[in-house]
Design a protein around this motif. Structure first.
Motif, mmCIF file in Angstrom:
data_model
loop_
_atom_site.group_PDB
_atom_site.id
_atom_site.type_symbol
_atom_site.label_atom_id
_atom_site.label_comp_id
_atom_site.label_asym_id
_atom_site.label_seq_id
_atom_site.Cartn_x
_atom_site.Cartn_y
_atom_site.Cartn_z
ATOM 1 N N ASP A 28 0.829 -1.210 0.000
ATOM 2 C CA ASP A 28 0.000 0.000 0.000
ATOM 3 C C ASP A 28 0.861 1.258 0.000
ATOM 4 O O ASP A 28 0.372 2.347 -0.241
ATOM 5 N N THR A 29 2.137 1.064 0.305
ATOM 6 C CA THR A 29 3.006 2.234 0.483
ATOM 7 C C THR A 29 4.386 1.982 -0.120
ATOM 8 O O THR A 29 4.827 0.841 -0.240
ATOM 9 N N LEU A 30 5.051 3.072 -0.473
ATOM 10 C CA LEU A 30 6.441 2.989 -0.940
ATOM 11 C C LEU A 30 7.403 3.233 0.221
ATOM 12 O O LEU A 30 8.608 3.227 0.054
ATOM 13 N N GLU A 31 6.824 3.477 1.385
ATOM 14 C CA GLU A 31 7.626 3.932 2.534
ATOM 15 C C GLU A 31 8.402 2.832 3.215
ATOM 16 O O GLU A 31 9.048 3.061 4.222
ATOM 17 N N GLY A 32 8.323 1.619 2.735
ATOM 18 C CA GLY A 32 9.062 0.537 3.378
ATOM 19 C C GLY A 32 8.198 -0.698 3.440
ATOM 20 O O GLY A 32 7.148 -0.779 2.796
ATOM 21 N N ARG A 33 8.658 -1.640 4.235
ATOM 22 C CA ARG A 33 7.980 -2.921 4.322
ATOM 23 C C ARG A 33 7.214 -2.911 5.653
ATOM 24 O O ARG A 33 7.788 -3.174 6.711
ATOM 25 N N GLY A 62 -9.872 -4.449 -15.027
ATOM 26 C CA GLY A 62 -10.343 -3.307 -14.252
ATOM 27 C C GLY A 62 -9.873 -3.322 -12.803
ATOM 28 O O GLY A 62 -10.040 -2.333 -12.090
ATOM 29 N N ASP A 63 -9.255 -4.421 -12.351
ATOM 30 C CA ASP A 63 -8.730 -4.470 -10.974
ATOM 31 C C ASP A 63 -7.741 -3.325 -10.748
ATOM 32 O O ASP A 63 -6.953 -2.995 -11.631
ATOM 33 N N GLU A 64 -7.803 -2.744 -9.540
ATOM 34 C CA GLU A 64 -6.847 -1.688 -9.211
ATOM 35 C C GLU A 64 -5.948 -2.167 -8.087
ATOM 36 O O GLU A 64 -6.429 -2.492 -7.004
ATOM 37 N N LEU A 65 -4.659 -2.199 -8.361
ATOM 38 C CA LEU A 65 -3.718 -2.646 -7.341
ATOM 39 C C LEU A 65 -2.958 -1.456 -6.770
ATOM 40 O O LEU A 65 -2.892 -0.389 -7.399
ATOM 41 N N GLY A 66 -2.342 -1.682 -5.601
ATOM 42 C CA GLY A 66 -1.445 -0.670 -5.035
ATOM 43 C C GLY A 66 -0.116 -0.744 -5.783
ATOM 44 O O GLY A 66 -0.069 -1.070 -6.971
ATOM 45 N N TYR A 67 0.979 -0.454 -5.061
ATOM 46 C CA TYR A 67 2.306 -0.564 -5.681
ATOM 47 C C TYR A 67 2.692 -2.031 -5.750
ATOM 48 O O TYR A 67 2.500 -2.766 -4.782
ATOM 49 N N VAL A 68 3.219 -2.451 -6.871
ATOM 50 C CA VAL A 68 3.749 -3.821 -6.939
ATOM 51 C C VAL A 68 5.263 -3.706 -6.844
ATOM 52 O O VAL A 68 5.903 -3.124 -7.725
ATOM 53 N N LEU A 69 5.830 -4.218 -5.732
ATOM 54 C CA LEU A 69 7.225 -3.897 -5.423
ATOM 55 C C LEU A 69 8.181 -5.076 -5.513
ATOM 56 O O LEU A 69 9.373 -4.927 -5.282
ATOM 57 N N ASP A 70 7.654 -6.252 -5.852
ATOM 58 C CA ASP A 70 8.581 -7.391 -6.004
ATOM 59 C C ASP A 70 7.820 -8.562 -6.613
ATOM 60 O O ASP A 70 6.590 -8.530 -6.710
ATOM 61 N N VAL A 71 8.581 -9.571 -7.030
ATOM 62 C CA VAL A 71 7.948 -10.855 -7.331
ATOM 63 C C VAL A 71 8.194 -11.744 -6.118
ATOM 64 O O VAL A 71 9.232 -11.639 -5.452
ATOM 65 N N ASP A 72 7.225 -12.592 -5.829
ATOM 66 C CA ASP A 72 7.363 -13.484 -4.679
ATOM 67 C C ASP A 72 8.242 -14.678 -5.074
ATOM 68 O O ASP A 72 8.113 -15.207 -6.181
ATOM 69 N N PRO A 73 9.144 -15.105 -4.150
ATOM 70 C CA PRO A 73 10.029 -16.233 -4.461
ATOM 71 C C PRO A 73 9.281 -17.464 -4.969
ATOM 72 O O PRO A 73 9.808 -18.219 -5.788
ATOM 73 N N GLY A 74 8.048 -17.657 -4.488
ATOM 74 C CA GLY A 74 7.264 -18.823 -4.908
ATOM 75 C C GLY A 74 7.077 -18.905 -6.420
ATOM 76 O O GLY A 74 6.924 -19.998 -6.979
ATOM 77 N N SER A 75 7.144 -17.767 -7.105
ATOM 78 C CA SER A 75 6.988 -17.764 -8.562
ATOM 79 C C SER A 75 8.013 -18.661 -9.248
ATOM 80 O O SER A 75 7.724 -19.299 -10.251
ATOM 81 N N PHE A 76 9.223 -18.675 -8.695
ATOM 82 C CA PHE A 76 10.303 -19.426 -9.351
ATOM 83 C C PHE A 76 10.177 -20.933 -9.134
ATOM 84 O O PHE A 76 10.853 -21.723 -9.772
#
Ligand code: 3PG
Ligand code: MG
Length: 440
Positions: free
Chosen positions: A294-299, A315-329
């Motif tokens: 929800d924020t760029l201010e940290g984790r 049409g979905d609206e997301l917050g900031y997407v700041l990484d890919v989750d390790p599970g993706s790999f």
């Protein structure tokens, strides 16, 4: 004559063919590694030491020059010759490594226009150099000189003055692809050669441009528009393309019709072509699990979560997407692509570090688990994060023949975009002026 190194254009003049005995050799390096007055990562300096040793071993006398940072204000043209962009920290590092002394000539600088003249005071240092009283001369930041990025007469004058200091020019500054006085114009006035680092980088670049397949590239970046040119060329060359950072977010918006905070409309539009292209070619490897904050201010606990792109609805609206989750790999199709690649090229920091680092760390470890692939990493930030996040792996990889770390990121992307490194101004100039005699 020696055998030409693999993957190098035979028209390129090489330092090993130059007569260096008792010659003053002006070497352009890319030692642009100073942040806030300290050497942040000496990899680029260390990578040039072989060239310096070889020149000295063959009787050459060294004058070095590099740019540091961007001291010139683009809008006003003012050049700031302050501590932040001084070569001093680099020189101190080199002196410790080489057990010798370098003199940095103290050239008067105009408070706004930088150094306008290489005055005759330098001749005293050159005399000391020729007599073996000092190990070398390290010129002030090339971008402190008014002529370096200028056009016309000012630039020409700097090139002629630089040439007047030496007998031979060697370009070992692979990372500095911009055609400036110290990388480009100088070749018109001195016999000019490619250094060993330049050669090594060019030959490895050929291995990326003519990869053993399957070829997987991982590209990320903070801005979509600056990478769009190289990205569409990379897309043509790869078997599979993994995206990260804002580039991936932009792709997701265009692909799924969702909105992600921080992604601009114009970038989404620009990504449309890639999405279309990929509908049939299907080269882009989607990493389905991403981290939304929800924020760029940290984790901040409670303010970030893992989302699955397979559940996206238009049409979905997301917050900031700041990484890919390790599970993706770990997902079977992604794991299979990474483990069966023969060539992997990485120019990517996946997440917004330092807080969102798992994507990059997992990427590096996943790639490492493919022992057969040739792995190429390009880009200052890419390497810096690799080192920060997985220092042990980084150190091991440095000495592993299956890995290659380029010293320049921008240069690699530019060369990929052009399909060859030989169109880059400074490299092309070495070829164009090979055999040129001194015309000062
Ligand atoms: C770099 O660090 O990317 C190179 O030294 C080139 O620097 P520049 O992008 O300021 O020309
Ligand atoms: Mg750069």
């Amino acid at each position: 004559m020696h055998a030409y190194p693999a993957g190098i254009d035979p028209r390129l003049p090489l330092v090993q063919d130059a007569d260096l005995k008792d010659k003053v050799v002006l070497v352009r390096v890319d030692h642009n590694v100073v942040k806030n007055g300290v050497v942040r990562d000496p990899y680029r300096i260390d990578s040039t030491i072989g060239t310096l040793y070889s020149i000295v071993e063959r009787g050459g006398k060294l004058i070095l020059m590099s740019h540091v940072g961007r001291p010139r204000d683009k809008s006003t043209g003012h050049i700031d010759t302050g501590h932040a962009t001084s070569v001093r920290p680099v020189v101190e590092y080199l002196e410790r490594k080489l057990h010798t002394r370098f003199v940095v000539p103290d050239l008067p600088a105009d408070p706004e226009r930088g150094i306008r003249e290489i005055d005759t005071s330098v001749n005293w240092h050159i005399r000391d150099l020729k007599r073996g009283r000092i190990g070398g001369i390290y010129l002030p930041n090339t971008r402190w000189f008014e002529g370096e990025e200028a056009t016309g007469e000012k630039r020409h004058r700097l090139a002629v003055q630089l040439a007047g200091l030496a007998d031979v020019f060697v370009n070992d500054a692979f990372g500095s692809w911009q055609p400036h006085a110290s990388t480009f114009d100088i070749t018109k006035h001195l016999p000019s050669y490619a250094g060993y680092l330049m050669q090594r980088e060019l030959s490895n670049l050929t291995r990326v441009l003519e990869p053993t397949r399957p070829f997987v590239a991982v590209v990320a970046g903070a801005k979509y528009d600056t990478k769009i040119g190289p990205l569409s060329e990379i897309y043509k060359k790869v078997d599979h393309l993994v995206l990260g950072g804002v580039i991936y977010n932009t792709f997701l918006c265009a692909r799924y019709g969702v909105r992600i905070k921080g992604v601009s409309d114009s970038d989404i539009e620009a990504a449309g072509a890639l999405v279309e292209q990929d509908r049939t070619a299907k080269k882009i490897v989607e990493l389905p699990l991403i981290v939304e904050s929800d924020t760029l201010e940290g984790r901040i606990e409670g303010q970030y979560r893992v989302r699955d792109i397979r559940e996206f609805e238009e049409g979905d609206e997301l917050g900031y997407v700041l990484d890919v989750d390790p599970g993706s790999f770990e997902l079977p199709n992604v794991a299979e692509i990474m483990s069966s690649a023969s060539t992997i090229f990485v120019n990517a920091v996946m997440g917004l570090t330092p807080h969102f680092y798992e994507g990059s760390a997992t990427l590096d470890h996943t790639i490492d688990q493919n022992p057969d692939a040739q792995k190429f990493y390009g880009g200052g930030d890419t390497l810096q994060e690799f080192k920060n996040l997985s220092p042990g792996l980084y150190l091991a990889a440095m000495d592993d023949a299956k890995y290659y770390f380029f010293t320049g990121g921008g240069t690699v992307l530019k060369a990929i975009e052009e399909g060859t490194p030989y169109g880059l101004g400074p490299v092309d100039a070495l070829i164009a002026h090979s055999g040129a005699s001194r015309v000062v």
